[in-house]
Structures are given as structure tokens and as C-alpha cells.
Design an enzyme around this catalytic site. Structure first.
Site, short mmCIF file in Angstrom:
data_model
loop_
_atom_site.label_atom_id
_atom_site.label_comp_id
_atom_site.label_asym_id
_atom_site.label_seq_id
_atom_site.Cartn_x
_atom_site.Cartn_y
_atom_site.Cartn_z
N SER A 98 -4.61 17.95 26.67
CA SER A 98 -4.44 17.48 28.04
C SER A 98 -3.06 17.72 28.61
O SER A 98 -2.82 17.40 29.79
CB SER A 98 -4.79 15.99 28.13
OG SER A 98 -6.20 15.81 28.13
N LYS A 139 -3.01 19.54 31.91
CA LYS A 139 -3.05 18.92 33.23
C LYS A 139 -1.68 18.90 33.91
O LYS A 139 -1.59 18.69 35.12
CB LYS A 139 -3.63 17.52 33.13
CG LYS A 139 -5.08 17.49 32.63
CD LYS A 139 -5.64 16.09 32.60
CE LYS A 139 -7.09 16.08 32.15
NZ LYS A 139 -7.23 16.19 30.69
N SER A 145 -6.17 10.67 32.30
CA SER A 145 -6.31 12.07 31.92
C SER A 145 -7.74 12.54 32.16
O SER A 145 -8.39 13.13 31.29
CB SER A 145 -5.91 12.27 30.45
OG SER A 145 -5.67 13.63 30.16
#
Length: 494
Positions: free
Chosen positions: A87, A90, A147
Site C-alpha cells: 500500500s 497509494k 488504505s
């Protein structure tokens, strides 16, 4: 009869004692104590070595600490080894979102539709139903805290048309920022064996987010996000626990282990640190705490904090920014990065980074083409209630391309202008201008607010601008003040 179970019974007596009772040397009391001590030392060494090995594999699988004022690497372990970002991906999705915000291509209230593909993503997610939407601000907060994988894909579709195209834009932007060992294949970081990065590249992205978007960086310090009656906490446990920590992002998949990028601003020192490959979030966090405790005091109190060069805007929202009529140049290379990005077509996945520019179209030819397109679109010169720049008869000869989008032409005016947004209707653009004047009235007292209309039908937009500045420094200074007040802003010479 012979026994088949104990053949020793049929061996000579002289050998029976040897087999049944092997010789053992007799040790005195001191020898036994020494042997026991050796065994204890060997066992302890094995345990310590095993523990150190586990700790090294956990905390230092890949790590780096960078002074965010000078760019000096204060600590590193396998900083350029390829790792899965999970993640941390992101961070780039948010970088491109912030870039679109800062250029007025979207606003915090712009709807982010949730497609079937977005809703189908694996958790962690916000669970927004197909056909519903969230605002850009809610999308940002959901990525920073939960997330949310579904919202990340929805943002990618809003900005890039498709997630695959957005991933290409992500990779191009990464390479433009100097993240030479990073490749993106999706917007959320769910497993993909071709999606790779390094600790050094992630540190570079963290610094770029700090430097390029100070007006939005505060989102990374959000500890809780309230959405439809639910309170969603931030996965970054160091927020509020370690002094000076103001973000940035956590990440985990089975293949990547536990990842963390952390930004610290403390005692006039700034660092960005990365830990990748932890075996648990606790061990990852503990490793990060130790690195920060050791190396933040060693960071410099001096420096420019201007380490990552700004790059040309990514070709997000191309459908809005490009004219719908007239000939469209084929993208190969271009005379400027802005024109290249404005007319960028999806490139093959292995073509990164972008090739060095070689002229294939002249600027004046591009201007003439866009002027013809403007005539074909027949955008009204003056919209009811809109303030527009006066356009003399000779303006067609001196018109200049809008430097940021290359998708429209505006009347010639000497000096610099700044733009703070683009809205779907004039009233919204006028409200944005008034809001900026109210917030920074004295500093914009000599500036002239106006709007520029472009597009047609459903694609018509109103650019909210101020003109009448005394040169570049004055316009840039006004932009800096507006950014600190929370407005998106860019400056351009007209």
C-alpha cells in the site's frame, strides 16, 4: 535356534561388551564443569545468533533514513534492492491526486464514482456500493487512514480513465521524480509480481510529497476519518506516539511484509525514513522508532528542503484538458514536456522512462491548430455574468497557449496571471475567486479577478484567475500565500 532379533547374542563374548557397553572416557569433576560451561556458551551463542538473524531479516530487510533538508543518507540497508511496495503504492496515487488538485483539474468536492472494478477490490476497503461516489476529500482521507483499495482504483479511473492507463502515468511520474527502480501496475498495491520499488525510491517519493504539496501534506497526519457514522483510525501507529511524526504511509501484503514510510519534523530537523519487509507491524514500528531515535538528532538544521525537482504535470483528466475538435497531433516526442504530456497516449509498459524530446511539431503550428479548434468549438466570448479579458481585433495574432493545459487559447495580456481552479459553472468559479479575495484580500488588492471559459456543452469549464501582477516574482509570491491558505494555485506568463 538363532534369534533374528538380536544377532549380538551369536557374536564372540569378546565383542559383546564392545557393542553393548561402548567405551566412555572418565571425566573428573573439573572436566565435567568445563564441558557443561562449553555447552552453555555454544547454546547461548546459537540463540543470540538466531535472534540477531531474525532481527536483521525483520528490521533491516530494506531500510533507509534520509535527511529531508540536505538529501544526505543517514542510514541504509539494502536501499536499492527491489521490494514489493504494497500500500505504499497509494503514495503515488495521492501524489497525482494532489497534482490534479493543485492545477485546478479537480476540487475537494469533485465526485469520485465507484465502478464495478473498484468495488470488487480486496480489503482493506471503504465498501462504497457500485454506482455511488465519494468526494475527492473523502477519497484522500480513506487512502491515508484505512488504505482503501476500492477508492484507490476509483481515483485512478477518475484521473486516468482506466487503472491500467493510470498505472502507466504513475510509472512515468515515478521515473520523472528520479525513482528509477520503481514500476507500478495498479493504483492500490494489491499483489502484482511486476510492481516493484526500493526503499530509496519510496524515501524520494515521501520527500517529494512534502516539498511539492505542502498545502495537502497535512492529510497524512490524520489520525481518524469519520465516514457515514463510522470512525476509521489510521494504520500508522507512530502518529501521536513519536514526537514530530507527521505521516506518511503503511503497507502490507504476505509477499511484501510490513512496510512503513515515516516523515518527521522535529527540532528544526526533517527526515524521511523507510522500513520494508517487517515480520509484524510491531517489530516494524519498533525498528522505525529506533532508527528515528538514532538518526533524527544527526540530521541537519540547515538546508534548502528543495531536493526533488518539480516535473511537468501528468496527463490526468485528458478528456477535459484536450480539445474535442480538430486535428490531434500523434504523440511520439514533443518540443516541450507540457505538450508531450497534454497529448500523451498510453505507452507500452516497458517504454519507461519517456524518451528524450525531439521536435516533431513547432509551437507556432500548435498554436494555429488550437486556434482553429477554438473556432470550431465556438466557445462564447462572453458568458452571462462572467468577467473575461478584453479581446481586441488583433488578439488573434498575439494569442498565447495556456501554459498548463495547451487545451485552449486566451487573449493576449502582458504580465503574469495565476489560476486557482476550474469549475463546471461560472457561479462556482466566481465564488472561488471571492473566497480567495476574502482570505487574502490585502495581498490580492491590486489583482484583477476574471474567468476564462473553455470547452463545450457538458465539458465546459470556467477557469478562475487573477491578473495584473508585477512580474513573475509577484505572481509566484501570491501563489505561495494562497497555497498556505489552502488554495490550489499556479502562475503563468500571458
Amino acid at each position: 535356534m538363532r534369534s533374528e532379533t538380536n544377532p549380538i547374542e551369536f557374536e564372540p563374548k569378546s565383542l559383546r561388551v564392545f557393542h553393548l557397553k561402548p567405551y566412555r572416557p572418565q571425566l573428573n569433576k573439573d572436566h565435567r564443569r568445563f564441558a557443561a560451561l562449553v555447552q552453555i556458551v555454544v547454546l547461548a551463542f546459537a540463540l543470540v545468533a538466531g535472534g540477531l538473524s531474525t532481527a536483521m531479516a525483520d528490521s533491516n530487510d530494506a531500510a533507509i533514513v534520509v535527511d529531508a533538508k540536505t538529501g544526505k543518507t543517514l542510514y541504509s540497508s539494502a536501499p536499492d534492492a527491489h521490494r514489493y511496495p504494497a500500500s505504499l503504492t497509494k503514495m503515488m496515487t495521492l501524489y497525482l491526486t494532489f497534482e490534479a488538485l493543485s492545477r485546478g483539474r479537480i476540487s475537494m468536492d469533485t465526485p469520485v464514482p465507484i465502478s464495478r472494478l473498484a468495488a470488487s477490490q480486496e480489503p482493506s476497503k471503504l465498501y462504497v456500493p457500485v454506482g455511488s461516489s465519494v468526494t475527492v476529500k473523502q477519497a484522500i482521507l480513506s487512502l491515508v487512514t484505512r488504505s482503501a483499495n476500492d477508492v484507490a482504483v476509483a481515483l485512478s479511473e477518475l484521473l486516468g480513465g482506466t487503472e491500467d492507463n493510470f498505472a502507466r502515468i504513475m510509472t512515468t511520474k515515478a521515473h520523472a521524480l528520479g525513482m528509477s527502480r520503481t514500476t507500478f501496475r495498479n493504483a492500490n498495491g494489491l499483489p502484482n509480481r511486476h510492481q516493484m520499488t526500493t526503499a530509496r525510491d519510496m524515501a524520494r517519493l515521501g520527500i517529494a510529497l512534502r516539498e511539492h504539496f505542502p498545502q495537502y501534506f497535512h492529510f497524512f497526519s490524520t489520525q481518524a476519518f469519520h465516514y457515514k457514522g463510522h470512525t476509521i483510525g489510521n494504520h500508522n501507529h507512530l502518529l501521536g506516539e513519536v514526537k514530530g511524526v507527521d505521516g506518511i504511509k503503511t503497507g502490507f501484503t504476505s509477499a511484501s511484509g510490513f512496510n512503513l514510510v515515516t516523515s518527521v519534523d522535529r527540532d528544526n530537523r526533517k527526515v524521511v525514513a523507510v522500513v520494508m519487509g517487517g515480520t509484524s507491524w510491531r517489530s516494524r514500528d519498533n525498528t522505525m522508532k529506533k532508527l528515528l531515535a538514532t538518526y533524527v538528532p544527526k540530521a541537519s538544521t540547515r538546508g534548502s528542503s528543495d531536493l526533488i525537482a518539480r516535473t511537468a504535470p501528468a496527463p490526468t483528466l485528458a478528456a477535459i484538458e484536450l480539445p474535442n475538435h480538430g486535428p490531434r497531433p500523434q504523440f511520439r516526442e514533443s518540443t516541450t514536456a507540457r505538450v508531450a504530456l497534454a497529448y500523451a497516449e498510453p505507452m507500452p509498459e516497458d517504454d519507461f522512462p519517456m524518451p528524450e524530446p525531439r521536435p516533431v511539431i513547432g509551437r507556432q503550428a500548435l498554436i494555429r491548430t488550437l486556434q482553429q479548434q477554438e473556432d470550431a468549438i465556438a466557445v462564447p466570448a462572453a458568458d452571462p455574468g462572467a468577467q473575461t479579458l478584453p479581446q481586441p481585433d488583433a488578439a488573434r495574432e498575439t494569442a498565447k497557449i495556456d501554459a498548463m493545459t495547451t487545451g485552449s487559447t486566451i487573449a493576449s495580456q502582458s504580465g503574469w496571471v495565476i489560476q486557482i481552479g476550474a469549475m463546471p459553472d461560472h457561479a462556482a468559479a466566481a465564488r472561488l475567486l471571492r473566497k480567495a479575495e476574502d482570505a487574502k484580500g490585502a495581498q490580492l488588492a491590486s489583482a484583477q479577478p476574471f474567468t476564462v471559459v473553455y470547452g463545450n456543452g457538458d465539458t465546459r469549464m470556467y477557469r478562475a484567475r487573477f491578473g495584473g501582477f508585477d512580474g513573475k516574482d509577484d505572481a509566484w509570491s501570491a501563489c505561495d500565500r494562497l497555497k498556505k491558505a489552502g488554495f490550489a494555485c499556479w502562475a503563468s506568463e500571458q
